[in-house]
Write a protein that holds these residues in place. Structure first.
Motif, PDB file in Angstrom:
ATOM      1  N   CYS A  53      24.137  23.881  13.673  1.00 47.85           N
ATOM      2  CA  CYS A  53      24.864  22.891  12.875  1.00 47.85           C
ATOM      3  C   CYS A  53      23.889  21.765  12.504  1.00 47.85           C
ATOM      4  N   PHE A  55      24.611  18.941  11.424  1.00 54.75           N
ATOM      5  CA  PHE A  55      25.185  17.622  11.684  1.00 54.75           C
ATOM      6  C   PHE A  55      25.020  17.240  13.152  1.00 54.75           C
ATOM      7  N   CYS A  56      25.610  18.043  14.041  1.00 57.25           N
ATOM      8  CA  CYS A  56      25.615  17.647  15.456  1.00 57.25           C
ATOM      9  C   CYS A  56      24.576  18.389  16.286  1.00 57.25           C
ATOM     10  N   CYS A  87      29.118  23.408  12.214  1.00 56.77           N
ATOM     11  CA  CYS A  87      29.855  24.163  13.233  1.00 56.77           C
ATOM     12  C   CYS A  87      31.352  23.973  12.971  1.00 56.77           C
ATOM     13  N   CYS A  90      32.556  20.214  13.258  1.00 55.33           N
ATOM     14  CA  CYS A  90      32.076  19.364  12.171  1.00 55.33           C
ATOM     15  C   CYS A  90      32.725  19.785  10.845  1.00 55.33           C
ATOM     16  N   ARG A 105      31.346  11.866  16.236  1.00 58.00           N
ATOM     17  CA  ARG A 105      31.090  13.122  16.949  1.00 58.00           C
ATOM     18  C   ARG A 105      29.586  13.342  17.139  1.00 58.00           C
TER      19      ARG A 105
HETATM   20 ZN   LIG Z   1      28.458  20.371  14.319  1.00 62.30          ZN
END
Ligand SMILES: [Zn+2]
Ligand SMILES: [Zn+2]
Length: 149
Positions: A53, A55-56, A87, A90, A105
């Motif tokens: 992912c 983002f995270c 993911c 997200c 998050r």
């Molecule tokens: Zn994520």
């Protein structure tokens, strides 16, 4: 219009960030702020590659948010290339338009991975990056391996 290939690190299989301009000898580097124990080994991602992912970085991406290339607003030398992997968790937040919650998050995951909080500068950096991404988005979130379109 042909997309430039996505470049990943052969060692850790993570998407790379381009610093500078490719045609002028730009370099691919690891994205994010995670500590690394190896040098980057840029290779072209195989077709359909998604990876972690974007983002995270806590889970593998199961969605892709299609996006054009854009300059990192915090660092004009850095470019984001192509879509971002997301993911499940997200993707749900993005789909609902909860970008502030998404940032919460990401900060939470960062704290778990690093054992310390993100500082305000990092949070603002991410917020700016996500805003630039939102402007570059050029299609709906789609599930990886789902309807191929
Ligand atoms: Zn994520
Ligand atoms: Zn690597």
């Amino acid at each position: 219009m042909s997309r430039p290939p996505i470049m990943i690190c052969e060692t850790c299989q993570e998407a790379l960030t381009l610093v500078g301009i490719e045609e002028e000898g730009g370099q691919y580097v690891h994205g994010g702020s995670k500590p690394r124990d190896h040098e980057v080994v840029p290779v072209q991602a195989p077709p359909g590659w998604v990876g972690q992912c974007d983002f995270c970085a806590a889970d593998m991406g199961t969605f892709v948010l299609p996006a054009g290339d854009f300059q990192d607003p915090n660092n004009p030398n850095r470019w984001s290339r192509g879509g971002w992997a997301a993911c499940e968790a997200c993707a749900r937040l993005i789909e609902a338009g909860h970008w502030a919650l998404l940032l919460v998050r990401v900060a939470e995951v960062f704290k778990q991975q690093h054992g310390q909080r993100m500082d305000l500068g990092q949070v603002l950096h991410l917020w700016g990056l996500h805003q630039a991404l939102r402007e570059a988005v050029d299609g709906p979130l789609r599930r990886v391996g789902g309807d191929d379109q």
